[in-house]
Each structure stands twice: as C-alpha cells, then as structure tokens.
Scaffold this active site. Structure first.
Site, PDB file in Angstrom:
ATOM      1  N   LYS A 310       0.840  -1.186   0.000  1.00  0.00           N
ATOM      2  CA  LYS A 310       0.000   0.000   0.000  1.00  0.00           C
ATOM      3  C   LYS A 310       0.880   1.243   0.000  1.00  0.00           C
ATOM      4  O   LYS A 310       1.958   1.264   0.594  1.00  0.00           O
ATOM      5  CB  LYS A 310      -0.907  -0.011   1.231  1.00  0.00           C
ATOM      6  N   ASP A 353      15.206  -2.137  13.927  1.00  0.00           N
ATOM      7  CA  ASP A 353      15.612  -0.921  13.200  1.00  0.00           C
ATOM      8  C   ASP A 353      14.515   0.139  13.285  1.00  0.00           C
ATOM      9  O   ASP A 353      14.234   0.839  12.314  1.00  0.00           O
ATOM     10  CB  ASP A 353      15.905  -1.257  11.736  1.00  0.00           C
TER      11      ASP A 353
END
Length: 610
Positions: A310, A353
C-alpha cells in the site's frame, strides 16, 4: 447393572454358597492372574489378605462363617473393582467419548460446562468465566474486516492476482534508500498500454497510483528467484501473500500476520529488472544498482526482489516536521506504535531498526493518521531462535540503527553461552521515539553530538523531561520503557494496554488518589460496551458503510470526502476511523489478566506520587 457384572456376582456368590454347603476348601482365585498383569504394590496386599483367609480355613476347626463371609466379601469387592477397571466395554465407551469430544461432537462436554456455569459452583471459577467473555470479544472483533481506504485499492484483487511486472504500471519514484527504491504503481488492465511518457518530475496522485512498488538493490545475489527470495527473506516478513517459490525459499522465516499498525504488504516476487524507460529517474537515483545490460557502468544483477504494498502519504518524521498535531493525536500515534510493537512481540519477531523514518502514516483521514511500521530488512524472524539469538561471535549481526539499540543488546559481548535477548528491545526504541512524537528532539540521536545520550552508558536521571502537557501517566510509562535494566521494564503488551486505558478508560479509574481498583465485573462491562460500540458503529465510519462499497462509486473520492464532511458536522463526538481501528486492535488481544496488570501498575507507580 450390566449383564456382565450381574453374572460375575452370581458366580462368585455361588462359589461361596457351595463351599459353605459342601464343607470343602475352594481355593481363592489369584487376582493377579485374572488381571493378567505383573503384580505390584497393590497386588501384594491382595495376596496377603487371601493367604490369611486360607490359613484361617485350614487351622480353624470351627470354620467361623462370619469371618469367611467377610473375607469372601472383601475378595468379591476387589474382583468387582478390577472388573470395572479392566472391562473392555468401559474402555470402548471411554475411547468413543474421547473421539466425540475431540473430533467434532463436543456437545456433551459443553453441555456439562453449561450446567456447571448455570449452577454457579461448577468446574470453572469466576475468573475463568470472565476470561471466557474476553475470548468471545476477541473472536467477534477479529472477524471485522476494516477497509476505509480513500484510494482505489481492491486488496482482494491485489492479493489474489499473480502479480508480476507485466501487470503493473510503474509511476514516479517516491523514496530511495541505501538498499532499495520505491515507486508509485497500480495494477494494469489487460487492454491497457504501458505509459512510458511524461516528465520525471511529475507526481502521480495516490488516487491514480494507490500502490507502492519497492525494488531491492541486488549486487551480490545471483539472478535466480529462489536464491533471491532466500537471501532477502527478511524484507517480506509482513507479506500477506507469497508465491510458492517464496514460501519454499523462506521456510525458516516467520511471516507476520496482518495488523493495522504493520505495513500492508500484498505481494512479493523476483523478476528481471525492467528497462530504464519504465523506471523513471533510474540513472539519476541509483545508477550503480542497474545491471550492465541496461547501464554500462552499473554493478547490479539482472534480477531482484519486488514488493507490492500500500502507498502511504509520508513518514512520521516528515509529518512531525510539517504538522503541529494536538496532544490527542500524539497520544494516538504513540499508542499505535506500541500496538505494532506488541503485535511483533506476540509473534516473536524483533524489528531491530525502529526509527521515525521507518514509521509511515496514512493521512487520508482528516483528523487522525494511521501509523504503520515498515522496513523489516534488519528484523529477527527466525523460527528456530525466536527472540533469543545465540551470540557466539562478533560476526553475528545485532541489527541496524545503533543509536536506538537497547542497552542489553548494544552492551552484550559474545561468548559460548551468550544470548541476545530482543524481547523488549523494540519497546525501548519506542520509548526513545516517544520524545519525537511529543514534540521534542530524540535524546539519543538528535541535537549536538556532545549533548546526545548513548544507550551504552546513559543514566536514567539524564533523560530529559517530557513537555508539561503530556499526561503524567504517559511520562511514567516512557520512563519505565527506557529503564536500562530490561527486567524493570514492562512487557510490550502491558505498555500498550496502559496507553489504551489512558485513551478510553473511565476517568474515575485514572483519577489521582483513587484508592480502589475497578472490579472484574466493572472491567468486563467496560469491555462489552466498547465491543458493542465498535460492532454497531465501527462498520459505518464517517457515515459510509466500509463493509460494502456497493453504495459508493469506487474512485469517486471527492464525493466520499463531501459525505464525510457532512457526516462529521452531524455526528460530532463520534470517533474517527483510526480511533475505531485502534480500539479494535486492543479488543482483539484483550484479556482480563492483562488489564488488571496494567491497572495495578498505574495504581502502584502513578498514584504513589500523589
């Protein structure tokens, strides 16, 4: 009484009567021989009893009928018990009942549970009954399919279509990193001709190009689909649909189920890198990643990994710079971040991360954006290790983003039995990002270098104070999340529950000086009211039924937005779509024990100071 049992008793009593009449010795039956098992402790006691009976029969000239009857009665009782235990018919009935319970016919079992619940003093405790209600709430909310995109995305079509570059039209580049580039994209109709014209600077709208195509830079992995998918399997951890090659190549990698606060990644596949005319600004943005067949000075391979997902408006970092959101929106953003971290924690996946530019926002809603976690390239998603990674040498990768690496990870040294524990590492990074969400600089990588804190040696009293308008509960929560010792931190699920309670719980539960916690019944009543509100109102967000798009012209976004504005004027106070979505994530994982744990923490740590 069964025929078998009746016959057994007649035979045994017949022996006793015959012995009494004939005045002769009838040797007792050896029970261990009848059972056909090796005699154990219980059997030895039986032999002792029968030996005493035999001795009494031989030595007593009076043949005391009463004692004989007692001994025979004892032996008959033992025989009958053993008959019941070793009865093949009883064993067959037990096996049949087990099959009915576990293989489709659980009616008798649940009828027993129902009678127990109705009686009020059954096999289930009150706590277990209320947890059962929580389970029903989780089941009901989990079945809701949320789909409030203002863009022309048919998620089912994207997931079910065998997507390749041949049926995608690639638009303008959206973002570029060290390892990948992201382009706007959309599904191409069979009759549609690829569009390779236009300026490289033009911006394709999200309405026309609702998808994003991420192309990984491939410098080292040979041009083979299976090898590429195996080498880059971490990138596709949140993917919803994989091809057979991807499933086989990444067989040791965990896949993360869909979640509102995890990026919507529809498809992943390996394919040849398309021509430069199809990749706008390729020579400018990533010339080294191009293969030599397309660009003589390139160092890339002919094939790479492509991910269809998306398209989102912007990163959290850009949003916080360009906007000045209210405190309510900031609280909602932080709660969404914790819900995403909780979802990864529950499936034993560590992102490793987390940072503000790896958090994307869908700002199609005017009031509240939807936050998602993206970029799983450094994640730990190994089926064999879970969140505990053996750390035997410095060659083992700890993950990315050293500045926001939790103290227990960054300070760990390798050894024969050393282990990297990522259970609460993403939670710690979320606590550091909270400073950015609440309008401050991140103390671990923003500001002058001499003033930055280091996760290796910072002291907790060095953490800056959050702004005054941040609720006290949230301040205490962020302080707990950033504890150096992970054992003193809350687990991610409890931290997310505390934020949910802050947003939705009755104010009387959170008022300073409250001496009494809500009862279990009050908690269940509150959960039921929230679930009812979502089930009744959540499907019609801003006046538009998102469960069916038959009454809305797909793609006519202007009409949808006008309807949204009109409905917002007439329904002030009703929650927005992102708020319903956030509530649903809470209710789909809720449990009475977790809520009580969160309330106890609030009471013990927050009210202590008042």
């Amino acid at each position: 009484m069964s025929v078998r049992l009746f016959t057994s008793r007649i035979i045994n009593n017949g022996f006793m009567l015959l012995r009494h009449i004939c005045k002769r010795e009838i040797h007792p039956i050896n029970i261990t021989e009848k059972v056909n098992v090796v005699p154990k402790a219980g059997a030895s006691r039986v032999h002792v009893a029968t030996d005493k009976v035999n001795a009494f029969s031989r030595n007593s000239p009076l043949k005391n009928v009463g004692l004989q009857l007692t001994a025979h009665a004892r032996r008959i009782f033992v025989d009958n018990v053993l008959n019941r235990v070793t009865n093949s018919s009883a064993s067959e009935l037990r096996r049949r009942a087990t099959r009915r319970i576990f293989f489709g016919d659980s009616g008798p079992f649940f009828a027993l549970v129902g009678v127990s619940l109705a009686s009020g003093s059954g096999i289930l405790t009150k706590e277990e009954e209320l947890e059962g209600i929580c389970w029903e709430i989780r089941e009901a909310i989990s079945k809701i399919k949320w789909n409030n995109d203002d863009t022309n995305i048919n998620e089912t079509e994207v997931e079910e279509t065998a997507v390749t570059l041949n049926n995608l039209e690639i638009g303008v580049p959206l973002d570029k990193g060290a390892n990948a580039v992201v382009y706007a994209a959309k599904l191409r109709n069979d009759s549609q001709i690829p569009n390779t014209e236009g300026s490289e600077e033009e911006e394709d709208s999200m309405i026309e190009y609702p998808l994003a195509l991420k192309m990984m830079f491939n410098y080292d992995v040979r041009s083979d689909a299976g090898t590429i998918l195996r080498a880059m399997s971490k990138e596709i951890v949140p993917v919803r649909k994989t091809c057979n090659e991807a499933s086989h190549a990444a067989k040791n990698t965990k896949f993360l189920p869909p979640h509102p606060n995890i990026i919507a990644m529809y498809r992943a596949f390996a394919d040849n890198i398309p021509t430069i005319s199809s990749l706008k600004a390729a020579k400018t943005l990533f010339p080294n990643a191009l293969p030599t067949r397309l660009y003589p000075d390139g160092d890339g391979r002919n094939m790479s990994l492509f991910i269809v997902m998306k398209r989102y408006n912007m990163s959290l970092e850009k949003y916080l710079i360009s906007e000045n959101p209210s405190m309510r929106i900031r609280l909602l953003l932080f709660c969404q971040l914790l819900e995403g971290v909780t979802h990864m924690f529950r499936h034993e996946i560590a992102h490793r991360d987390l940072k503000s530019d790896n958090l994307l926002l869908d700002t199609s809603e005017q009031n509240v954006p939807v936050l998602v976690i993206t970029d799983f390239g450094c994640c730990l998603a190994d089926k064999s290790t879970g969140l505990l990674l053996p750390y035997t040498s410095y060659e083992i990768d700890k993950g990315g983003n050293v500045a926001l690496m939790a103290p227990e990870i960054v300070n760990k040294t390798p050894g024969s039995f050393a282990t990297l524990n990522y259970t609460k590492s993403d939670l710690w990074a979320s606590g550091a990002i909270a400073y950015e969400i609440f309008g401050m600089t991140n103390p671990f990588y923003d500001g002058p270098r001499w003033s930055r804190l280091k996760s290796t040696d910072y002291k907790e009293d060095q953490l800056p104070e959050l702004p005054d308008d941040v609720p006290e509960i949230v301040k205490f929560l962020v302080g707990n999340i950033l504890k150096r010792n992970p054992k003193k931190r809350l687990d991610p699920e409890t931290a997310a529950t505390i934020m949910q309670l802050k947003l939705w719980a009755p104010s009387s539960w959170l008022s300073p000086g409250m001496s009494k916690l809500p009862t279990r019944t009050e908690i269940i009543q509150w959960l039921l009211s929230l679930a009812t509100k979502i089930l009744c109102e959540g499907r019609r967000v801003n006046g538009i039924d998102t469960s069916s798009k038959s009454d809305v012209v797909v793609g006519n976004v202007d009409e949808i937005r006008e309807l949204t504005k009109d409905h917002q004027k007439n329904n002030r106070g009703r929650r927005t779509y992102p708020e319903y979505l956030l509530l649903s994530t809470f209710l789909s994982r809720t449990s009475l024990s977790n809520i009580k744990k969160a309330l106890n923490w609030i009471h013990d740590n927050y009210y202590y100071y008042y």
